[in-house]
Design an enzyme around this catalytic site. Sequence first.
Site, short mmCIF file in Angstrom:
data_model
loop_
_atom_site.label_atom_id
_atom_site.label_comp_id
_atom_site.label_asym_id
_atom_site.label_seq_id
_atom_site.Cartn_x
_atom_site.Cartn_y
_atom_site.Cartn_z
N GLN A 94 -24.46 7.35 7.96
CA GLN A 94 -24.89 8.45 8.85
C GLN A 94 -23.72 9.40 9.07
O GLN A 94 -22.61 8.98 9.44
CB GLN A 94 -25.38 7.90 10.19
CG GLN A 94 -25.96 9.01 11.08
CD GLN A 94 -26.59 8.51 12.37
OE1 GLN A 94 -26.54 7.31 12.70
NE2 GLN A 94 -27.19 9.42 13.12
N HIS A 100 -32.50 11.55 11.98
CA HIS A 100 -33.27 12.29 10.98
C HIS A 100 -33.82 11.30 9.97
O HIS A 100 -33.12 10.39 9.53
CB HIS A 100 -32.41 13.34 10.28
CG HIS A 100 -31.06 12.84 9.86
ND1 HIS A 100 -30.03 12.70 10.75
CD2 HIS A 100 -30.59 12.44 8.67
CE1 HIS A 100 -28.97 12.24 10.12
NE2 HIS A 100 -29.29 12.04 8.86
N HIS A 102 -34.85 10.80 6.27
CA HIS A 102 -34.78 11.38 4.93
C HIS A 102 -36.11 11.09 4.22
O HIS A 102 -36.58 9.95 4.22
CB HIS A 102 -33.68 10.71 4.11
CG HIS A 102 -32.27 10.94 4.57
ND1 HIS A 102 -31.46 11.88 3.99
CD2 HIS A 102 -31.54 10.35 5.54
CE1 HIS A 102 -30.26 11.85 4.57
NE2 HIS A 102 -30.28 10.93 5.52
P1 AMP Z 1 -26.91 11.27 6.97
O1 AMP Z 1 -25.73 11.09 6.05
O2 AMP Z 1 -27.95 10.19 6.87
O3 AMP Z 1 -26.44 11.51 8.39
O4 AMP Z 1 -27.64 12.58 6.47
C1 AMP Z 1 -27.20 13.86 6.81
C2 AMP Z 1 -27.77 14.79 5.80
O5 AMP Z 1 -27.68 16.10 6.32
C3 AMP Z 1 -27.04 14.78 4.45
O6 AMP Z 1 -27.95 14.43 3.42
C4 AMP Z 1 -26.54 16.22 4.33
O7 AMP Z 1 -26.60 16.71 3.00
C5 AMP Z 1 -27.47 16.97 5.25
N1 AMP Z 1 -26.95 18.20 5.82
C6 AMP Z 1 -25.72 18.44 6.32
N2 AMP Z 1 -25.62 19.69 6.79
C7 AMP Z 1 -26.84 20.27 6.59
C8 AMP Z 1 -27.37 21.57 6.85
N3 AMP Z 1 -26.64 22.54 7.44
N4 AMP Z 1 -28.66 21.82 6.49
C9 AMP Z 1 -29.40 20.86 5.90
N5 AMP Z 1 -28.94 19.62 5.63
C10 AMP Z 1 -27.68 19.33 5.97
#
Ligand code: AMP
Length: 114
Positions: A94, A100, A102
């Site tokens: 995370q 969120h 996925h």
């Molecule tokens: P996690 O690592 O499970 O917290 O997932 C966070 C996700 O957010 C990652 O897959 C990132 O690529 C995505 N992410 C980070 N910044 C943004 C953004 N500004 N818009 C859309 N997705 C993002």
Amino acid sequence: MADCLFCGIVNGDVKGEVVYQDSSVVAFKDIKPKAPVHLLIVPRKHIATLLDVEEGDKGLFGDIFFAANKLAGDHGISQDGFRVVFNCGEGAGQSVFHIHLHLLGGRAMTWPPG
Ligand code: AMP
Ligand code: ZN
């Protein structure tokens, strides 16, 4: 919540490629997609991790998964299979501390995940 990236997308202060929204959740394209379809479904309410979920939040998860069902159909991945994932905590990968889901699809998935 101030300084939260996904609260910023939810309230429009940060640009996001929003593909769906309702009174409870917002869904947008992941900025670094790990599959041909990679969407993030977030509650409008700021909740940092799954460990911060409270009794009163239980209905939110129905809203999140119902949106995932609809989006899988709308994005053409429901027939071939898709994956839904919540990462909880840094050790699980995370990186954004606003929960969120996925939604990933459009390619073959392997198991177990890395
Ligand atoms: P996690 O690592 O499970 O917290 O997932 C966070 C996700 O957010 C990652 O897959 C990132 O690529 C995505 N992410 C980070 N910044 C943004 C953004 N500004 N818009 C859309 N997705 C993002
Ligand atoms: Zn937030």
